[in-house]
Design an enzyme around this catalytic site. Structure first.
Site, PDB file in Angstrom:
ATOM      1  N   ALA A  14       0.869  -1.170   0.000  1.00 26.94           N
ATOM      2  CA  ALA A  14       0.000   0.000   0.000  1.00 26.94           C
ATOM      3  C   ALA A  14       0.911   1.227   0.000  1.00 26.94           C
ATOM      4  CB  ALA A  14      -0.884  -0.004   1.232  1.00 26.94           C
ATOM      5  N   GLY A  43       5.523  -6.156  -7.829  1.00 28.38           N
ATOM      6  CA  GLY A  43       4.830  -7.370  -8.276  1.00 28.38           C
ATOM      7  C   GLY A  43       3.394  -7.077  -8.656  1.00 28.38           C
ATOM      8  N   GLU A 142      11.733  -7.297  -4.470  1.00 24.72           N
ATOM      9  CA  GLU A 142      11.122  -6.754  -3.249  1.00 24.72           C
ATOM     10  C   GLU A 142      10.589  -7.880  -2.359  1.00 24.72           C
ATOM     11  OE1 GLU A 142       9.789  -2.273  -4.657  1.00 24.72           O
ATOM     12  OE2 GLU A 142       8.271  -3.839  -4.729  1.00 24.72           O
ATOM     13  N   ASP A 247       4.130  11.741 -15.401  1.00 24.32           N
ATOM     14  CA  ASP A 247       4.479  10.991 -14.185  1.00 24.32           C
ATOM     15  C   ASP A 247       5.063   9.642 -14.606  1.00 24.32           C
ATOM     16  OD1 ASP A 247       4.694   9.706 -11.774  1.00 24.32           O
ATOM     17  OD2 ASP A 247       2.575   9.807 -11.253  1.00 24.32           O
ATOM     18  N   ASP A 253       7.721  -0.968 -14.485  1.00 19.42           N
ATOM     19  CA  ASP A 253       6.906  -2.167 -14.205  1.00 19.42           C
ATOM     20  C   ASP A 253       5.972  -2.469 -15.382  1.00 19.42           C
ATOM     21  OD1 ASP A 253       8.071  -2.334 -11.673  1.00 19.42           O
ATOM     22  OD2 ASP A 253       6.523  -1.084 -10.760  1.00 19.42           O
TER      23      ASP A 253
END
Ligand code: ADP
Length: 302
Positions: A14, A43, A142, A247, A253
Site C-alpha cells: 500500500a 509485483g 522486493e 508521471d 513495471d
C-alpha cells in the site's frame, strides 16, 4: 496450452502518499495534504499492467490479513488478476510511506511487512497449480532472494524466466543464468555489473551484463527507449515513443509486464521490447502507477 499467459511473483504494497511544502528534516514535523492510499509494489504493478493489456495473469505474493491487504486484493481482482496464489497473514501488508514536495521530489520509507514473509515454501505450495502452467514467470527483488531462486528451481523446463532486479543487489550466478531477459534501468545496471564494468554507451552496458551469464538483457533508458541483447545474437536499439510525460512512476513495471507477456506469445525480444516501449510511453502520460496502465486498445491508438 497454458492456464496463464503470465505469472508474476513479487511484492504488493500500500503506497501511503502525503503532499508537503517541504520534506521534514530530522526532529521536524510538517503538516501535509490529506492522505492518499494507492495500490503498489512492483509485483502487483506488473500483474495489473499485464492483466489490463488482456493477459491471463496470476500473482504469487503475500499481504497481511488487514485493510491494506484487502485493498490490494480488491484492486488486483478488479483489474482481472487471478489472486488465488496471494497468501494473507503472517505480518502486516507491506507499505511505502511517501512524502512528495511541490517540485515532485520525494522521500520514501518502505516496510516490506508480508512481502518479506513470502517464503520458498510459499512458492513450492503454488508450483504445480500456478508456476508450472505458465509460459513466462516474472519476478523482482522486493521479496526474499531465496524465494526468487526457489521459483527458478521450480519452473517447468519450457517456462521462460524474466527478472527485474529491483531494488538491485549482487546476484548469484545460477539466478543470472536463468534470466531471459534480465531487465535493468541504468542504476540497476551499475549495481549489478559494477560501475567499472560498464562501457560508454547502453549497447556496451548490455554486452557487459550479458557477459555475466543471462540468456538475454534489456536495458531501459527512460525517454531514450531501450536496448536489447541476446547471447550469441544481436544488440538492438529500441526507440521510445515521443510523448508528453507527466508521471514516470511505475513505467518500468509496465514495460517489464508487457515485454514478458509478449515474449510468452512467441514474439522476438526486439519486437516484444518495441511493444513494451509503447506501453511504457502511455503509462508516463498519466498520473500514478497502476492507474496509468493502458489497455491493448489504448496502446494501439498511441
Ligand atoms: P524505470 O522506471 O525502471 O527506471 P524507465 O524509466 O527506463 O524504467 O522506463 C521504462 C520504459 O518506459 C522505457 O524503456 C521507455 O520505453 C518507457 N518510457 C519511460 N519514460 C518515458 C518517456 N518520458 N517517454 C517515452 N517513453 C518512456
Amino acid at each position: 496450452m497454458y492456464d496463464y499467459d503470465l505469472v508474476v511473483v513479487g511484492s504488493a504494497n500500500a503506497d501511503l502518499v502525503i503532499g508537503v511544502e517541504r520534506r521534514p528534516a530530522a526532529g521536524e514535523t510538517v503538516l501535509g495534504s490529506d492522505l492518499a492510499v494507492h495500490p503498489g509494489g512492483k509485483g502487483a504493478n506488473q500483474a495489473v499492467a499485464a492483466a489490463r493489456l488482456g493477459a491471463r495473469t496470476a500473482l504469487v505474493a503475500r499481504v497481511g490479513d488487514d485493510p491494506h491487504g484487502r485493498l490490494l486484493l480488491d484492486s488486483l481482482s478488479s483489474s482481472g488478476v487471478d489472486t488465488a496464489a496471494v497468501a494473507a497473514g503472517g505480518a502486516p501488508t507491506g507499505v511505502a510511506l511517501i512524502t512528495v514536495d511541490p517540485s515532485g521530489d520525494n522521500s520514501i520509507v518502505v516496510s516490506p511487512g508480508a512481502n518479506g514473509r513470502l517464503t520458498p515454501e510459499d512458492a513450492r505450495a503454488v508450483a504445480d497449480r500456478v508456476l508450472r502452467p505458465a509460459p513466462v514467470v516474472s519476478a523482482q527483488l522486493e521479496i526474499p532472494l531465496e524465494t526468487v531462486t526457489e521459483v527458478v528451481r521450480l519452473l517447468a523446463p519450457g517456462t521462460r524466466f524474466v527478472l527485474n532486479p529491483s531494488p538491485p543487489r549482487e546476484l548469484p550466478a545460477g539466478l543470472l543464468a536463468a534470466c531471459d531477459p534480465l531487465i535493468v534501468n541504468e542504476h540497476e545496471a551499475r549495481v549489478i555489473a559494477g560501475d567499472g564494468a560498464l562501457g560508454d554507451g547502453p549497447e556496451e552496458w548490455a554486452r557487459a551484463l550479458l557477459a555475466l551469464g543471462p540468456r538475454s538483457v534489456v536495458v531501459t533508458l527512460g525517454a531514450r527507449g531501450a536496448v536489447t541483447a541476446e547471447a550469441g545474437g544481436d544488440v538492438t536499439r529500441v526507440p521510445s515513443v515521443r510523448v508528453d510525460a507527466v508521471d514516470t512512476t511505475g513505467a518500468g513495471d509496465a514495460f517489464t509486464a508487457a515485454l514478458a507477456w509478449r515474449l510468452g506469445l512467441g514474439e522476438s525480444l526486439p519486437v516484444a521490447a518495441a511493444y513494451a516501449a509503447r506501453v511504457g510511453a502511455v503509462a508516463v502520460t498519466r498520473e500514478g502507477a497502476q492507474a496509468s496502465y493502458p489497455t491493448a486498445e489504448e496502446v494501439a491508438a498511441l
